[in-house]
Design an enzyme around this catalytic site. Structure first.
Site, PDB file in Angstrom:
ATOM      1  N   HIS A   1      -0.372  -1.568  -1.084  1.00  0.00           N
ATOM      2  CA  HIS A   1      -0.269  -1.927   0.327  1.00  0.00           C
ATOM      3  C   HIS A   1      -1.299  -1.180   1.179  1.00  0.00           C
ATOM      4  O   HIS A   1      -2.089  -1.771   1.912  1.00  0.00           O
ATOM      5  CB  HIS A   1       1.124  -1.580   0.859  1.00  0.00           C
ATOM      6  CG  HIS A   1       2.249  -2.217   0.112  1.00  0.00           C
ATOM      7  ND1 HIS A   1       2.503  -3.566   0.168  1.00  0.00           N
ATOM      8  CD2 HIS A   1       3.205  -1.691  -0.689  1.00  0.00           C
ATOM      9  CE1 HIS A   1       3.571  -3.838  -0.569  1.00  0.00           C
ATOM     10  NE2 HIS A   1       4.012  -2.716  -1.101  1.00  0.00           N
TER      11      HIS A   1
HETATM   12  C1  BDR Z   1       4.681   0.165   3.189  1.00  0.00           C
HETATM   13  O1  BDR Z   1       5.907   0.868   3.030  1.00  0.00           O
HETATM   14  C2  BDR Z   1       5.721   2.056   2.326  1.00  0.00           C
HETATM   15  O2  BDR Z   1       6.711   2.272   1.362  1.00  0.00           O
HETATM   16  C3  BDR Z   1       4.337   1.984   1.723  1.00  0.00           C
HETATM   17  O3  BDR Z   1       3.744   3.278   1.691  1.00  0.00           O
HETATM   18  C4  BDR Z   1       3.585   1.054   2.633  1.00  0.00           C
HETATM   19  O4  BDR Z   1       2.937   1.746   3.683  1.00  0.00           O
HETATM   20  C5  BDR Z   1       4.823  -1.177   2.506  1.00  0.00           C
HETATM   21  O5  BDR Z   1       5.859  -1.903   3.072  1.00  0.00           O
END
Ligand code: BDR
Ligand code: CA
Length: 313
Positions: free
Chosen positions: A239
């Site tokens: 992500h």
């Molecule tokens: C986001 O949520 C977190 O768990 C990850 O680091 C990322 O920034 C994804 O939904």
């Protein structure tokens, strides 16, 4: 000339990879890290940011801690089941060699933004609490940022509810506040980050890199076990590094300028991002929404930069 950036983050396994990608990339000049509560509590996200900087010999970079909780409502859980109790489970990194800077994250971002008006991009890959606080208490510094690039939101299915993505869900009031500022905001949400994957074979290859290989592969394997539980596939979503990658190569994502609204109600859709692609609400466009990603170019970029970083250490 390298673009000056500040990374506001909640490491977090994919945050750690995003930090490494930024530090590995000559297109970016990382001025500082700032941390926020999110994946794990603030003390852990801060310690983790410092541990990642130690790993690559960048204890020279300032890191300041920010908000320890969301603006208004504290959610009932964080995502420590995803990233592990420490937030970087599997990495096996030693304790940090130093503590955070004496100043608050908001003050550090404000100082750096005002020193180079119109130049600094704030990359926010955690909940938007620090960013909203900056906009509220240091509006002149917030306006002096060049842009704000956010990993957050989902138009086609969330990860905390059918509609809400974690970073927006954790502090929806902060996200909505940031979207109302009129700043140049880009949202890199789950619609594209769920396509930005590494495979088990990619992780096996990363494990062979000097210095960063064992911790990177260790934490990604931890993260992958969660993905196997959720999705039944041996993959890990990247992500946060996709947001960083977009700064390195702005042709990776297809963006649509449109109005985005956050559900700040306390009902089942809390934290949902309503992405008005067709302009149905008639709201002024307030964000660039990522609609598509060149997955293979992203993956190649990430793997190549991590290898180059390892070779440089
Ligand atoms: C986001 O949520 C977190 O768990 C990850 O680091 C990322 O920034 C994804 O939904
Ligand atoms: Ca994150």
């Amino acid at each position: 000339m390298a673009q000056p950036v500040i990374i506001d983050c909640d490491p977090g396994i994919d945050d750690a990879i995003a930090i490494l990608l930024a530090l590995a990339s000559p297109e970016l000049d990382v001025l500082a890290l700032t941390t926020v509560a999110g994946n794990v509590p603030l003390a852990s996200t801060t310690a983790n940011g410092l541990r990642v900087l130690d790993l690559v010999g960048r204890a020279d970079l300032p890191l300041a801690a920010g908000a320890g909780r969301p603006l208004i409502h504290v959610p009932q859980d964080d995502s420590s089941t995803t990233h592990g109790e420490t937030g970087l489970d599997g990495a096996g990194l030693p304790a940090a060699s130093r503590g955070p800077a004496a100043e608050h994250a908001v003050d550090l971002i404000a100082r750096l933004a005002l020193a180079r008006p119109g130049e600094v991009t704030l990359v926010a890959v955690g909940p938007l609490t620090n960013v909203a606080l900056l906009a509220a208490v240091r509006p002149e510094a917030f306006a002096a940022l060049r842009s704000v690039l956010v990993m957050g939101g989902a138009a086609n299915g969330g990860n905390m509810s059918p509609y809400a993505e974690f970073n927006v869900w954790f502090d929806p009031e902060a996200a909505e506040r940031v979207l109302q500022t009129g700043q140049d905001v880009t949202l890199v949400g789950l619609d594209v980050t769920r396509q930005a994957i590494l495979t088990a074979a990619d992780i096996d290859a990363l494990a062979l890199l000097p210095v960063i290989g064992p911790p990177v592969a260790g934490m990604l394997r931890h993260y992958m076990r969660k993905h196997v539980d959720w999705y039944g596939e041996e993959i890990v979503y990247q992500h946060d590094s996709l947001a960083v990658a977009q700064l390195i190569d702005p042709t990776l994502l297809t963006l649509r300028h449109c109005h985005v609204l956050v559900d700040t109600g306390l009902g089942p859709a809390r934290g949902a991002t309503l992405v008005d692609r067709l302009g149905v609400y008639g709201g002024t466009p307030n964000a660039r929404w990522a609609e598509a990603v060149d997955v293979e170019r992203f993956r190649a970029l990430l793997l190549q930069r991590l290898a180059a970083l390892a070779a440089s250490l």
